[in-house]
Design an enzyme around this catalytic site. Structure first.
Site, PDB file in Angstrom:
ATOM      1  N   GLU A   1       0.816  -1.217   0.000  1.00 47.33           N
ATOM      2  CA  GLU A   1       0.000   0.000   0.000  1.00 47.33           C
ATOM      3  C   GLU A   1       0.852   1.270   0.000  1.00 47.33           C
ATOM      4  O   GLU A   1       0.402   2.320  -0.440  1.00 47.33           O
ATOM      5  CB  GLU A   1      -0.975   0.013   1.176  1.00 47.33           C
ATOM      6  CG  GLU A   1      -2.096  -1.023   1.064  1.00 47.33           C
ATOM      7  CD  GLU A   1      -1.715  -2.377   1.629  1.00 47.33           C
ATOM      8  OE1 GLU A   1      -0.518  -2.583   1.941  1.00 47.33           O
ATOM      9  OE2 GLU A   1      -2.603  -3.240   1.774  1.00 47.33           O
TER      10      GLU A   1
ATOM     11  N   PHE B   1     -11.140  -6.805  14.469  1.00 42.14           N
ATOM     12  CA  PHE B   1     -10.103  -7.285  13.569  1.00 42.14           C
ATOM     13  C   PHE B   1      -9.783  -6.218  12.510  1.00 42.14           C
ATOM     14  O   PHE B   1     -10.686  -5.705  11.853  1.00 42.14           O
ATOM     15  CB  PHE B   1     -10.556  -8.582  12.886  1.00 42.14           C
ATOM     16  CG  PHE B   1      -9.522  -9.111  11.927  1.00 42.14           C
ATOM     17  CD1 PHE B   1      -8.274  -9.523  12.379  1.00 42.14           C
ATOM     18  CD2 PHE B   1      -9.787  -9.179  10.559  1.00 42.14           C
ATOM     19  CE1 PHE B   1      -7.313  -9.976  11.496  1.00 42.14           C
ATOM     20  CE2 PHE B   1      -8.829  -9.633   9.672  1.00 42.14           C
ATOM     21  CZ  PHE B   1      -7.582 -10.039  10.136  1.00 42.14           C
ATOM     22  N   GLN B   2      -8.519  -5.895  12.400  1.00 48.27           N
ATOM     23  CA  GLN B   2      -8.018  -4.889  11.456  1.00 48.27           C
ATOM     24  C   GLN B   2      -8.636  -3.510  11.657  1.00 48.27           C
ATOM     25  O   GLN B   2      -8.815  -2.756  10.711  1.00 48.27           O
ATOM     26  CB  GLN B   2      -8.190  -5.365  10.009  1.00 48.27           C
ATOM     27  CG  GLN B   2      -7.322  -6.594   9.739  1.00 48.27           C
ATOM     28  CD  GLN B   2      -7.181  -6.928   8.275  1.00 48.27           C
ATOM     29  OE1 GLN B   2      -8.075  -6.670   7.475  1.00 48.27           O
ATOM     30  NE2 GLN B   2      -6.041  -7.512   7.910  1.00 48.27           N
TER      31      GLN B   2
ATOM     32  N   LYS C   1     -17.374  -0.453   6.410  1.00 52.66           N
ATOM     33  CA  LYS C   1     -17.844  -1.509   5.518  1.00 52.66           C
ATOM     34  C   LYS C   1     -19.371  -1.450   5.370  1.00 52.66           C
ATOM     35  O   LYS C   1     -19.903  -1.617   4.271  1.00 52.66           O
ATOM     36  CB  LYS C   1     -17.422  -2.871   6.068  1.00 52.66           C
ATOM     37  CG  LYS C   1     -17.595  -4.000   5.088  1.00 52.66           C
ATOM     38  CD  LYS C   1     -16.942  -5.266   5.609  1.00 52.66           C
ATOM     39  CE  LYS C   1     -17.045  -6.381   4.571  1.00 52.66           C
ATOM     40  NZ  LYS C   1     -16.375  -7.611   5.034  1.00 52.66           N
TER      41      LYS C   1
ATOM     42  N   MET D   1      24.254   8.810   0.880  1.00 56.04           N
ATOM     43  CA  MET D   1      24.165  10.120   1.512  1.00 56.04           C
ATOM     44  C   MET D   1      24.511  10.033   3.000  1.00 56.04           C
ATOM     45  O   MET D   1      25.155  10.930   3.557  1.00 56.04           O
ATOM     46  CB  MET D   1      22.763  10.705   1.322  1.00 56.04           C
ATOM     47  CG  MET D   1      22.626  12.132   1.801  1.00 56.04           C
ATOM     48  SD  MET D   1      23.832  13.235   1.036  1.00 56.04           S
ATOM     49  CE  MET D   1      22.876  13.887  -0.337  1.00 56.04           C
TER      50      MET D   1
END
Ligand code: TPP
Ligand code: MG
Lengths: 595, 180
Positions: A62, A124-125, A174, A486
Site C-alpha cells: 500500500e 479485527f483490522q 464496511k 548520503m
C-alpha cells in the site's frame, strides 16, 4: 481539474449501494485510474468497481499505492487516488500520505473501515486511521453512512486540489459501503463554512513590493514549487526578463523556471550551487515565490541573507514568518500576484550585480566534474549528465532520496515544470519506483526515467512486478554505489569516517530484472552509458540499468546542516598526481592540468 | 517581532466529532504551548466556541491564527489579547476549616467575591469566578488553611461592548473560491 466522464449512464435518483456511490462519485470527479490493494473492509467497494470505467492498478504494497497516486498527481496536476483496506492496509499508506502532505500534493486516499457498530472495539483490522493521519493530511473524514459518501468524496476532491493542495483521507466503514440509499449528486460549487482557500493580496503590500523591486540593486528571485502549482512559469519569466532579476530555484522549483534560461542561477541551499548561495547572502532583496524557507535552503537562520529585504509571495498564510521574518508578506496565488506586479515593475539592467554573480561562478565551475575526461571510472554525475544529454532534457525524471537525488538536481537540467518528481519535504526513500508508475499513468507518451539508489530501490522494489503486470514502460537508472551513500557521506564528513550500517549488500539487480521478465543491463564504464541508455529507450518494456558507480564519491558543494549558507564544503581540488603514484583524488585524475 | 506573552484566542468551530482533537493536535504538533483551553456550545446551533490561552510572540500569534484557519472545521478565529475583554474562570476550592476558622475564611471569601457552596464539620468548599489572577490570589490566601483539593476551568473570554465585533463572526459566510 479532472475531466468528468461523460459515458456513464446517469443513475442520479436511483437507489444504489454505498460502494457504487463511491465509484459514481470518483468517476464524476474525473478519475479513471486508481492505485490500490484490496482487503476485508474495502471488499464491497472492490466488488462494485468492475461496473465502472476505472482502471485499477494492483500494487505490491500500500505504500506503493500512495506514492503512485502522488506521482500521478505531480505529473498530471490532477488529484491522485489510492485505495486500501482498514488497519494494516491503511497504515501502510501513512508514509505516502506524509510525503504528499509535505510536498503539497493533491491526493484522495480511500480506506475501508470496520463496520460502524464495531468501531472502538479493537475489532479485527481496526485502526483509527483518521486519528493516525490527522496531523499528516490536509483534512480527513470518517464516513459511516452511505448517504454521506457522495458529498464527502466531492468535498474531499475540492479540499485536496484547492488552495495549497494536500492529501485527504476518506475512511469508509464496511456497512456504509453495503447500505443502499438514493444516489444524489450536485454540481453546485462547494461552500464550506470554515474553508477559505482564496486570498487576495492587500494593495498596501503590493505597493510596497513594487517599491522594493524597483529600488533593488542586488535582487534575487526564488522560484519554488508554488510556481509550477500556480502555472506561473510564463509570467515569472516575463517579470525576470523585464527587470533582469536572477533566479534561484528550490529543489521542487526546478523546471518551474527553465534551467537553460540565462537568468537561471540554479538550485539554492544545502547542495545548491555555491554562487547561488553566495548571491543570496549578498542580495539586497529576495523575492520568494511559492516556497517556504525550508531549513535545507536557509542554513543557519541567524546569518541568513543578512542584508536582504524579503518579499514572500505564498498561498498559505501559515508559512508567513514561519522560519524567516519577512518585510512584505503577500498572501495569494503566485500567478495572480506576479501578473499584478509585472506591469508595475520597471525595466532594469542590474549589469553590475549580474556580472558580480558571474564572477562568483568562476572557481566553482572548474570544480564541476561533468565535463572532465573519461578515465574509465564511472561517476554518478557522469551517468546523470549523459542521461540528460541523451534524453535532451525532455524526460520525466522521478528520483528517490539520497546522493543520486542531489546529482540529478545538479546535472539534469529541466526546462519544463512537472518533469522532475522527487520527494523534497519528507525525503522518502522508496518513493521513486512507485511514483514513476503513477507518473506513467498520468503521461502515457513521455519517456519516464527513474533515478534511484541501491538502498531506496530495495525499499519498494516489489513494485517491479506491478510494472510487469501492468505492461508499462519505465527506464530505471539504478545508481549503485554499494552504500547508503548520503548517510555514508555524512559519516565521512561529520562522524569521523565511521561507516556504521551504511555498506549495503544487494542482490544481483540484473538477475532480479531477469526474474521479473524485464531487461536488465549493467554498466561499469562511462563509455558504456550511451549504448545502455539507447538500448533501454529502444526496448518496449521496463528496463533496469545497474550503474556500478564509484562507491565513495560525495555530493559537493555542501552546506552542513545548520551552518551558514555561504560556508560551503567544496569539492577538494587535488592537482594531478605524478604518473605512477596512487595518492590522488581519482575524480581529478586527468593527467593534465585542466584548469 | 514582539516578546512572547500570554495570548487569548476566541475560536469558533463547527460542532462536529473530533474538532477539539484537531485543534489540540495542531497546537501540539506546532509546539504552540497551551496554557488553558475551554470548549462550549454557543447560542448558535452547530457552532462551538473555544477560548485558548497560550504563550506566543506577535509572529507566532499570527501563525497560530493562520494555522487554525487551515483546519477545515474552524470557522472564525479572533485574537482578543489586545481587545478590551471580560475574562473569567471558575474555581472550586475545598479547604480544611474547623469551627474556629470558619468566620475568618468567610471574611476572606467576602473580600474576593467568592462564596461558600459546601460546608461540613471539617471542610468548606468555596466557589470563585473571576479573572485567573484573582483566583490565584485567593488560593494564596487560603493556602495556610490547608487546601484539600481544587479544580479550575480554563478562562473564557468575550470582548466588551461593540455590536460590530460580535456580529463579525456568528454567521460566517463561506466565501466562494476561484480554485474550484
Ligand atoms: C525511508 C527513509 N529512511 C531513511 C532515510 C535516511 N536516508 C537519507 S539518504 C539515505 C541513503 C540512501 O541510499 P541510496 O538509496 O543507496 O542512495 P545514495 O545516497 O547512495 O545515492 C538514507 C538512509 C530516508 N531518507 N528515508
Ligand atoms: Mg547507494
Amino acid at each position: 481539474m479532472n475531466q468528468p466522464n461523460t459515458e456513464l449512464p446517469n443513475r442520479v435518483g436511483e437507489p444504489l449501494q454505498g460502494a457504487q456511490i463511491l465509484w459514481e462519485a470518483l468517476v464524476r470527479e474525473g478519475v479513471d485510474v486508481v492505485f490500490g490493494y484490496p482487503g476485508g473492509a474495502i471488499m464491497p467497494a472492490y466488488d462494485a468497481m468492475i461496473q465502472y470505467p476505472i482502471h485499477h492498478v494492483l500494487t505490491r504494497h500500500e505504500q506503493g499505492a500512495s506514492h503512485m497516486a502522488d506521482g500521478y498527481a505531480r505529473a498530471s496536476g490532477k488529484v491522485g487516488v489510492c485505495v486500501s483496506t482498514s488497519g494494516p492496509g491503511a497504515t501502510n499508506m501513512v508514509t505516502g500520505i506524509a510525503t504528499a502532505m509535505l510536498d503539497s500534493v493533491p491526493m484522495v486516499c480511500i480506506t475501508g473501515q470496520v463496520p460502524s457498530a464495531l468501531i472502538g472495539t479493537d475489532a479485527f483490522q481496526e485502526t483509527d486511521i483518521t486519528g493516525v493521519t490527522l496531523p499528516i493530511t490536509k483534512h480527513n473524514y470518517l464516513v459511516t453512512r452511505a448517504e454521506q459518501i457522495a458529498d464527502t468524496i466531492r468535498e474531499a476532491f475540492y479540499v485536496a486540489r484547492s488552495g495549497r493542495p494536500g492529501p485527504v483521507v476518506v475512511d469508509i466503514t464496511k456497512d456504509a459501503q453495503q447500505q443502499r440509499c438514493t444516489f444524489e449528486w450536485s454540481d453546485a460549487p462547494i461552500e464550506l463554512p470554515g474553508y477559505r482557500p482564496d486570498y487576495t493580496p492587500l494593495d498596501s503590500q503590493m505597493d510596497e513590493a513594487v517599491r522594493l523591486i524597483n529600488e533593488a540593486k542586488r535582487p534575487v528571485l526564488f522560484c519554488g514549487h508554488g510556481v509550477s502549482e500556480a502555472g506561473a512559469t510564463e509570467v515569472l519569466t516575463a517579470l525576470v526578463e523585464k527587470a533582469q532579476i536572477p533566479v534561484a530555484c528550490t529543489l521542487l522549483g526546478l523546471g518551474a523556471f527553465p534551467a537553460s534560461h540565462p537568468k537561471n542561477l540554479g538550485m539554492m541551499g544545502m547542495h545548491g550551487e555555491s554562487w547561488v548561495n553566495a548571491a543570496i547572502q549578498k542580495a539586497d532583496l529576495l523575492i520568494a515565490v511559492g516556497m517556504r524557507f525550508d531549513d535545507r535552503v536557509t542554513g543557519n537562520l541567524k546569518t541568513y541573507a543578512p542584508t536582504a529585504k524579503k518579499i514572500h509571495v505564498e498561498l498559505d498564510p501559515a508559512e508567513i514568518h514561519k522560519n524567516v521574518h519577512v518585510d512584505v508578506p503577500i498572501v495569494g496565488d503566485a500567478r495572480d500576484v506576479l501578473e499584478q506586479l509585472l506591469p508595475r515593475v520597471e525595466p532594469r539592467e542590474h549589469a553590475e550585480w549580474l556580472a558580480h554573480i558571474d564572477a562568483l561562478k568562476g572557481d566553482s565551475a572548474v570544480r564541476d566534474i561533468k565535463d572532465l575526461p573519461d578515465l574509465g571510472k564511472l561517476y554518478a554525475a557522469h551517468v546523470i549528465h549523459d542521461l540528460y544529454r541523451l534524453t535532451k532534457g525532455e524526460a520525466i525524471i522521478v528520483t528517490d532520496v539520497g546522493q543520486h537525488q542531489m546529482w540529478e538536481a545538479q546535472y539534469y537540467k529541466h526546462d519544463l515544470p512537472r518533469k522532475l518528481i522527487t520527494s523534497g519535504g519528507l525525503g522518502t526513500m522508496g518513493f521513486a519506483l512507485p511514483a514513476a508508475i503513477g507518473a506513467r499513468f498520468a503521461k502515457r507518451d513521455d519517456a519516464v526515467w527513474v533515478i534511484v539508489g541501491d538502498g531506496g530501490f530495495q525499499m519498494t522494489a516489489c513494485e517491479l512486478a506491478t510494472c510487469v503486470q501492468e505492461g508499462i514502460k519505465l527506464n530505471i537508472a539504478l545508481i549503485n554505489n554499494g552504500f547508503l551513500g548520503m548517510v555514508r557521506q555524512w559519516q565521512e564528513f561529520f562522524f569521523g569516517g565511521r561507516y556504521v550500517a551504511t555498506p549495503l549488500h544487494s542482490p544481483d539487480f540484473v538477475k532480479l530484472a531477469d526474474a521479473h521478465g524485464i531487461k536488465g543491463l549493467r554498466v561499469t564504464q562511462r563509455a558504456e552509458v550511451e549504448a545502455a541508455v539507447r538500448e533501454a529507450e529502444a526496448t518496449p518494456g521496463t528496463v533496469l540499468i545497474d550503474f556500478r558507480v564509484e562507491q565513495e564519491d560525495s555530493v559537493y558543494p555542501m552546506v552542513p546542516a545548520g551552518a551558514d549558507l555561504h560556508d560551503m564544503i567544496q569539492r577538494p581540488y587535488t592537482p594531478p598526481a605524478a604518473p605512477g603514484t596512487t595518492d590522488h583524488n581519482p575524480i581529478f585524475e586527468t593527467g593534465e592540468d585542466d584548469r | 517581532m514582539t516578546e512572547a506573552a500570554s495570548r487569548t484566542f476566541a475560536i469558533f468551530v463547527e460542532d462536529k466529532p473530533g474538532v477539539l482533537n484537531r485543534v489540540a493536535s495542531l497546537f501540539r504538533r506546532r509546539s504552540f504551548n497551551i496554557h488553558s483551553l475551554n470548549v462550549s456550545t454557543t447560542h448558535e446551533p452547530g457552532v462551538s466556541r473555544m477560548t485558548v490561552v497560550c504563550e506566543a510572540d506577535g509572529d507566532t500569534a499570527k501563525r497560530i491564527e493562520a494555522n487554525l484557519y487551515k483546519l477545515v472545521n474552524v470557522l472564525w478565529v479572533d485574537d482578543i489579547t489586545h481587545a478590551p475583554t471580560v475574562e473569567r474562570a471558575l474555581a472550586l476550592i475545598k479547604v480544611r476549616v474547623g469551627r474556629d476558622a470558619r468566620a475568618e475564611v468567610l471574611r476572606v471569601c467576602e473580600v474576593f467575591g467568592a462564596r461558600p457552596v459546601d460546608l461540613s464539620l471539617e471542610t468548606m468548599t468555596v466557589e470563585m469566578t473571576g479573572p485567573e489572577d484573582h483566583i490565584q490570589s485567593l488560593v494564596d490566601v487560603l493556602r495556610p488553611f490547608e487546601i484539600l483539593e481544587m479544580v479550575q476551568t480554563g478562562a473564557v473570554a468575550m470582548t466588551r461592548g461593540s455590536v460590530e465585533r460580535a456580529q463579525s463572526h456568528p454567521t460566517i459566510p463561506a466565501r466562494r473560491t476561484h480554485a474550484a
